[in-house]
Design a protein around this motif. Structure first.
Motif, PDB file in Angstrom:
ATOM      1  N   ALA A 173      10.713  35.796  57.069  1.00  0.00           N
ATOM      2  CA  ALA A 173      12.189  35.663  57.084  1.00  0.00           C
ATOM      3  C   ALA A 173      12.590  34.790  58.277  1.00  0.00           C
TER       4      ALA A 173
ATOM      5  N   LEU B  61       7.705  31.531  57.598  1.00  0.00           N
ATOM      6  CA  LEU B  61       7.751  31.755  56.149  1.00  0.00           C
ATOM      7  C   LEU B  61       9.212  31.909  55.752  1.00  0.00           C
TER       8      LEU B  61
ATOM      9  N   GLY C 263      12.197  31.637  52.225  1.00  0.00           N
ATOM     10  CA  GLY C 263      12.367  31.597  50.770  1.00  0.00           C
ATOM     11  C   GLY C 263      13.133  30.377  50.302  1.00  0.00           C
TER      12      GLY C 263
ATOM     13  N   HIS D 234       7.712  30.514  50.736  1.00  0.00           N
ATOM     14  CA  HIS D 234       6.836  31.548  50.163  1.00  0.00           C
ATOM     15  C   HIS D 234       7.134  31.821  48.698  1.00  0.00           C
TER      16      HIS D 234
ATOM     17  N   GLY E  36      10.378  45.141  60.447  1.00  0.00           N
ATOM     18  CA  GLY E  36      11.079  45.737  59.318  1.00  0.00           C
ATOM     19  C   GLY E  36      10.357  45.418  58.029  1.00  0.00           C
ATOM     20  N   MET E  37      10.836  46.007  56.926  1.00  0.00           N
ATOM     21  CA  MET E  37      10.225  45.788  55.611  1.00  0.00           C
ATOM     22  C   MET E  37      11.329  45.555  54.585  1.00  0.00           C
ATOM     23  N   ILE E  38      12.144  44.535  54.845  1.00  0.00           N
ATOM     24  CA  ILE E  38      13.329  44.335  54.003  1.00  0.00           C
ATOM     25  C   ILE E  38      12.971  44.156  52.534  1.00  0.00           C
TER      26      ILE E  38
ATOM     27  N   LEU F 165      23.740  39.458  52.172  1.00  0.00           N
ATOM     28  CA  LEU F 165      22.525  39.618  53.001  1.00  0.00           C
ATOM     29  C   LEU F 165      21.422  40.282  52.181  1.00  0.00           C
TER      30      LEU F 165
ATOM     31  N   GLN G  89      21.053  40.331  49.063  1.00  0.00           N
ATOM     32  CA  GLN G  89      20.595  39.497  47.943  1.00  0.00           C
ATOM     33  C   GLN G  89      19.618  38.430  48.426  1.00  0.00           C
TER      34      GLN G  89
END
Ligand SMILES: NC(=O)c1ccc[n+]([C@@H]2O[C@H](COP(=O)([O-])OP(=O)(O)OC[C@H]3O[C@@H](n4cnc5c(N)ncnc54)[C@H](OP(=O)(O)O)[C@@H]3O)[C@@H](O)[C@H]2O)c1
Length: 346
Positions: free
Chosen positions: A166, A189, A191, A210, A258-260, A333, A335
């Motif tokens: 992120a 990384l 999106g 990614h 974190g593990m969003i 956020l 989404q």
């Protein structure tokens, strides 16, 4: 009874964003409702705070589920829990006079009452010429999280190869800049091609989109760091963590911020299948909460201020305006659409 010291022009109603329905998956507008109440009054030893900058955080998604976490779930009908930067507008506490700027874990309320023991309560002392919102972002909790994860937990040092997920987000974009300023080689990384281009502009040596098939992602990671990664600052968990674990260098560190990737679907998290790599490579994977590292926060803040002053840390922001914008900003956020720190100026 002594009256509180009060700022002039205080409205007689307060507004709150309450949780109307628990989200299933990505939150939707009908999960939230704007309600008004009479203006709350501070009791003895308390103060009334007016929100100036609301913080929109992925962690809030966890508080909306009815499950145990490091904070209790938000009750249906109650204001949403959230951090904000505010100004004391009425006070019955001599140490927190009217006009004091504070940062605190409060609620999504344009005015709220707190005591001196409120969670995360800190005084904010903005530098001339720096906008207040920066102290809710890269010069505030976001920057502190990036520094604590990278330095205190991740033990990054000059020359290390640092990977961050992120990387176009709030924490990630700050990690990119801090790691670069430390003399690390930085791989981000992100999106999509636009986010990847942004990560390169923020100073990463390599940015990887990614959103591709696993073989392409593996090849891109291998090309970015043929010897492997010393530090993986992980914001997302999920399949990316699995892809990175075999590509860590021996003795590597993974600060787990974190593990969003699983917050919208906490009942069905993605399983991590590559944990054996912790043994193979003698890795350290350590979860952390920023404010557990109270002894390092002053050092972190001084570094952030210095880098900001020298132009090496430029806050990346996703700015909204108006108290009522909080739910829509949060939905965007969650989404995955945003870049930088999502903030609402009230
Ligand atoms: N430990 C602590 O004390 C602490 C403090 C603050 C934040 N955190 C954690 O740090 C992480 C980053 O937080 P942040 O505030 O900096 O947010 P952020 O990075 O701005 O979060 C949004 C980004 O996360 C990525 N993402 C991946 N999977 C997603 C999904 N399923 N849904 C939505 N977004 C997804 C997306 O980036 P891409 O499109 O690039 O993948 C998205 O743009 C979060 O896990 C948060 O809980 C921890």
């Amino acid at each position: 009874m002594p009256q509180p010291h009060t700022a002039p022009h205080l409205p007689d109603r307060a507004r709150h964003i309450v949780l109307r329905r628990r989200p299933v998956g990505v939150p939707t507008p009908d999960c939230f409702e704007l309600v008004e109440t009479p203006m709350p009054q501070p009791g003895e030893g308390q103060m009334l705070v007016r929100m100036r900058v609301g913080s929109v955080d992925p962690a809030i998604r966890g508080f909306l589920d009815d499950r145990p976490s490091y904070l209790p779930p938000v009750a249906l009908g109650a204001p949403v829990t959230g951090m904000s930067l505010g100004e004391v507008v009425a006070s019955r506490h001599a140490d927190w006079p009217v006009g004091t700027l504070v940062r605190v874990l409060g609620t999504w309320s344009d005015h709220y009452v707190i005591g001196p023991d409120a969670l995360g309560l800190e005084r904010v002392d903005p530098q001339p010429g720096v906008p207040l919102r920066a102290y809710m972002g890269a010069l505030g909790p976001v920057g502190l999280t990036a520094w604590i994860g990278l330095v205190a937990v991740g033990q990054a040092k000059p020359g290390d190869t640092v990977l961050v997920s992120a990387a176009a987000g709030a924490t990630g974009s700050t990690v990119v800049q801090l790691a670069r300023a430390m003399g690390c080689r930085v791989v981000g990384l992100a999106g999509g091609p636009d986010k990847a281009a942004l990560v390169r502009r923020m100073g990463a040596d390599v940015a990887i989109d990614h959103r591709c098939d696993p073989a392409t992602l593996a090849a891109a990671l291998d090309a970015a760091a043929p010897q492997g990664f010393d530090v993986y600052f992980d914001n997302v968990g999920g399949p990316l963590l699995d892809a990175v674990l075999p590509r860590m260098r021996e003795g590597g560190r993974i600060p787990l911020c974190g593990m969003i990737a699983q917050y919208n679907h906490a009942d069905h998290p993605h399983g991590v299948t590559q944990l054996w790599q912790l043994v193979v490579k003698r890795l350290t994977l350590r979860g952390f909460l920023t404010y557990d590292h109270a002894d390092r926060l002053a050092e972190a803040q001084a570094t952030l201020d210095r880098l900001h002053h020298s132009g090496q840390l430029v806050p990346l922001e996703n700015l909204h305006h108006g108290f009522e914008a909080l739910p829509a900003a949060f939905i965007a956020l969650m989404q995955g659409h945003t870049t930088g720190k999502t903030l609402v100026e009230v």
